[in-house]
Design an enzyme around this catalytic site. Structure first.
Site, PDB file in Angstrom:
ATOM      1  N   GLU A  85       0.982  -1.593  -0.334  1.00 47.21           N
ATOM      2  CA  GLU A  85       0.130  -0.008   0.014  1.00 47.21           C
ATOM      3  C   GLU A  85       1.173   1.231   0.219  1.00 47.21           C
ATOM      4  O   GLU A  85       1.330   1.401   1.042  1.00 47.21           O
ATOM      5  CB  GLU A  85      -0.646   0.264   1.378  1.00 47.21           C
ATOM      6  CG  GLU A  85      -2.202   1.504   1.320  1.00 47.21           C
ATOM      7  CD  GLU A  85      -2.991   1.441   1.993  1.00 47.21           C
ATOM      8  OE1 GLU A  85      -2.778  -0.288   2.408  1.00 47.21           O
ATOM      9  OE2 GLU A  85      -2.911   2.186   3.061  1.00 47.21           O
ATOM     10  N   LYS A 265      -7.721  -0.866  11.437  1.00 44.54           N
ATOM     11  CA  LYS A 265      -6.637  -1.457  10.135  1.00 44.54           C
ATOM     12  C   LYS A 265      -5.909  -0.372   9.787  1.00 44.54           C
ATOM     13  O   LYS A 265      -3.882  -1.325   9.073  1.00 44.54           O
ATOM     14  CB  LYS A 265      -7.646  -1.165   9.432  1.00 44.54           C
ATOM     15  CG  LYS A 265      -7.210  -1.978   7.468  1.00 44.54           C
ATOM     16  CD  LYS A 265      -6.446  -0.641   6.589  1.00 44.54           C
ATOM     17  CE  LYS A 265      -5.798  -1.307   5.392  1.00 44.54           C
ATOM     18  NZ  LYS A 265      -5.457  -0.574   5.104  1.00 44.54           N
ATOM     19  N   ASP A 281       4.778 -14.187  11.567  1.00 42.94           N
ATOM     20  CA  ASP A 281       2.863 -14.427  11.841  1.00 42.94           C
ATOM     21  C   ASP A 281       2.754 -13.163  11.472  1.00 42.94           C
ATOM     22  O   ASP A 281       1.263 -13.652  12.346  1.00 42.94           O
ATOM     23  CB  ASP A 281       2.933 -15.785  11.972  1.00 42.94           C
ATOM     24  CG  ASP A 281       1.406 -16.407  11.626  1.00 42.94           C
ATOM     25  OD1 ASP A 281       0.574 -15.703  10.282  1.00 42.94           O
ATOM     26  OD2 ASP A 281       1.410 -17.718  11.789  1.00 42.94           O
ATOM     27  N   HIS A 378      -3.182  10.346  -1.251  1.00 36.64           N
ATOM     28  CA  HIS A 378      -3.287   9.534  -2.064  1.00 36.64           C
ATOM     29  C   HIS A 378      -4.005   9.701  -3.711  1.00 36.64           C
ATOM     30  O   HIS A 378      -3.208   9.979  -4.584  1.00 36.64           O
ATOM     31  CB  HIS A 378      -4.974   8.973  -1.156  1.00 36.64           C
ATOM     32  CG  HIS A 378      -4.566   7.944  -0.114  1.00 36.64           C
ATOM     33  ND1 HIS A 378      -5.937   7.310  -0.152  1.00 36.64           N
ATOM     34  CD2 HIS A 378      -3.241   7.838   0.254  1.00 36.64           C
ATOM     35  CE1 HIS A 378      -5.151   6.302   0.709  1.00 36.64           C
ATOM     36  NE2 HIS A 378      -4.140   6.721   1.261  1.00 36.64           N
TER      37      HIS A 378
HETATM   38  C1  MEV Z   1      -6.274   3.112   5.391  1.00 37.16           C
HETATM   39  O1  MEV Z   1      -5.222   2.036   4.811  1.00 37.16           O
HETATM   40  C2  MEV Z   1      -6.039   3.758   6.326  1.00 37.16           C
HETATM   41  C3  MEV Z   1      -6.266   4.432   7.189  1.00 37.16           C
HETATM   42  O2  MEV Z   1      -8.135   4.169   6.895  1.00 37.16           O
HETATM   43  C4  MEV Z   1      -6.633   4.291   8.791  1.00 37.16           C
HETATM   44  C5  MEV Z   1      -7.669   5.096   9.615  1.00 37.16           C
HETATM   45  O3  MEV Z   1      -8.721   5.709   8.179  1.00 37.16           O
HETATM   46  O4  MEV Z   1      -7.155   5.848  10.113  1.00 37.16           O
HETATM   47  C6  MEV Z   1      -6.094   6.067   6.745  1.00 37.16           C
END
Ligand code: MEV
Length: 426
Positions: A85, A265, A281, A378
């Site tokens: 990413e 995430k 892992d 992005h």
């Molecule tokens: C993208 O990979 C991760 C984000 O969505 C995390 C977040 O929203 O805190 C930018």
């Protein structure tokens, strides 16, 4: 026509590819070329990778990047990251630099215990199984002697074996809940071997062993990492408002599951990248981290933030069962190199480094989300990807980057601008 096959694992690598290409790609030679172009020209290295899994037909690359300028407990680190990413490594580097001038990251391991369980069924009374366990406990430990000897020399081994009555949750269900210290290894093989030896010793006519396996839920293999500074040193403009919105963003993740999952995430973007780079892992880490996030019965943020007496503090507490010996860590040349880059850390030190990588990533995400939004960065990346696809020259690329500095980037708009440019130039 059926596409099932028997004896597939016995075929050579080329035979496996031929089977695939003829059954699923209409004998397209290009497919074979794509698969083979990722073979390593060094046969020894290729053999090594072939043997990591079964039915290997090629290699699947992940970019391997580095994030310099991390200061953790006063020591400088350049952190290796394997991730597909975009923006994750850039974010890590920027945040590392930012905190390096504000005292750096502080991290400490809270505990390092791991868990394994022998799950079994018993229809007798609670007292009967308790008495049997008490009588057997020493023999259970003895049954693992051959396996634990080496681990004990390194300071690890079995910490305790408990009998747990789980009959409230499931009729006749009990378990032997075993706690381990595995020092610098992740210890999966060690734990599972011990559990199987314990289960063999424990089994009898009226004790039906169902399974013996380690748990990836490791709330006692826990690390804490934090940053803090004066609120007015946090952001260039209106630092107080920034700090306030930042804390609110964390509170929202604590209050709302949809946001908490995305928030965590983002943390895992940083954590997984270092976990993969160091040959650990990531599925185990993911499963354990998310279970920990839900430990209160509600899924919450893995990080927390406060403002107290003019001080902004931001921290993470996360379970990380990691190894710096065993498994892939020293087998994969890039994992070995990653560990060397980190000055060959102990498992504890690696826990601290990886918790910091997660915290840094969350800081970057929340900083962007509560100020400019994340699309700005992005879309820049999106623009360069489109330019690459169009096959633009270096000058054309620069022209398009300048042109879109203050314009909305869409695929169509970039193609149009490019066509106009080459029309004008041609
Ligand atoms: C993208 O990979 C991760 C984000 O969505 C995390 C977040 O929203 O805190 C930018």
């Amino acid at each position: 026509m059926s596409k099932t096959v028997s004896g597939f694992s016995k075929l050579t690598k080329l035979e496996k590819i031929d089977w695939l290409v003829s059954n699923f790609f209409n004998n397209d030679v290009k497919v074979k070329q794509i698969l083979m172009q990722y073979w390593n020209s060094n046969p020894v290295l290729q053999d090594l990778h072939d043997d990591f899994i079964e039915n290997t037909i090629s290699n699947f690359y992940l970019p391997f990047g580095i994030a310099p300028n991390f200061v953790i407990n006063g020591k400088d680190y350049t952190i290796p990251m394997a991730i597909e990413e975009s923006s994750v490594v850039a974010a890590a580097s920027l945040v590392a630099k930012f905190w390096s001038t504000r005292g750096g990251f502080k991290a400490s391991v809270i505990s390092t215990k791991k868990i394994g369980q022998v799950h079994f069924m018993f229809e007798g009374t609670n007292n009967e199984i308790k008495n049997y366990f008490t009588k057997k406990k020493a023999a259970l430990l003895l049954a693992t002697k051959a396996i634990t000897q080496n681990m004990q020399k390194r300071g690890g081994g079995i910490v305790d074996i408990e009998l747990r009555d789980k009959t409230v949750d499931l009729a006749n269900y009990y378990q032997l809940h075993v706690t381990f210290e595995t020092v610098d290894s992740m210890g999966a093989n060690f734990i599972n071997s011990c559990l199987e030896a314990i289960a063999n010793e424990f089994e009898k006519e009226d004790v039906q062993i169902v399974m013996s396996i380690l748990s990836n839920y490791v709330p006692e293999c826990l690390v804490h990492a934090e940053v803090s500074c004066k609120v007015d040193k946090l952001y260039a403009e209106n630092s107080e408002l920034f700090a306030q919105k930042f804390v609110q963003a964390v509170q929202i993740a604590n209050a709302e599951t949809h946001r908490a999952v995305t928030h965590n995430k983002g943390i895992m973007n940083g954590i997984d990248a270092v976990v993969i780079a160091t040959g650990n892992d990531f599925r185990a880490i993911e499963a354990g981290a998310h279970a920990y996030a839900a430990k209160s019965g509600r899924y919450k943020s893995l990080t927390n933030a406060t403002i107290e007496n003019g001080i902004f503090k931001f921290w993470i507490e996360i379970p990380l069962a990691l190894g710096t010996v065993g498994g892939l860590t020293k087998l994969h040349p890039l994992s070995k190199l990653s560990l060397k880059m980190l000055d060959n850390p102990s498992a504890k030190e690696l826990m601290e480094i990886i918790a910091v990588a997660g915290l840094a990533q969350n800081f970057a995400a929340l900083r962007a989300l509560t100020t400019t939004g994340i699309q700005k960065g992005h879309m820049k990346m999106h623009l360069t990807n489109i330019i690459k696809q169009l096959g633009a020259s270096a000058e054309e690329k620069q022209y398009l980057i300048d042109y879109f500095e203050h314009k909305t980037i869409t695929h169509n708009a970039v193609v149009e601008a490019y066509n106009k440019l080459i029309g004008e130039n041609g």
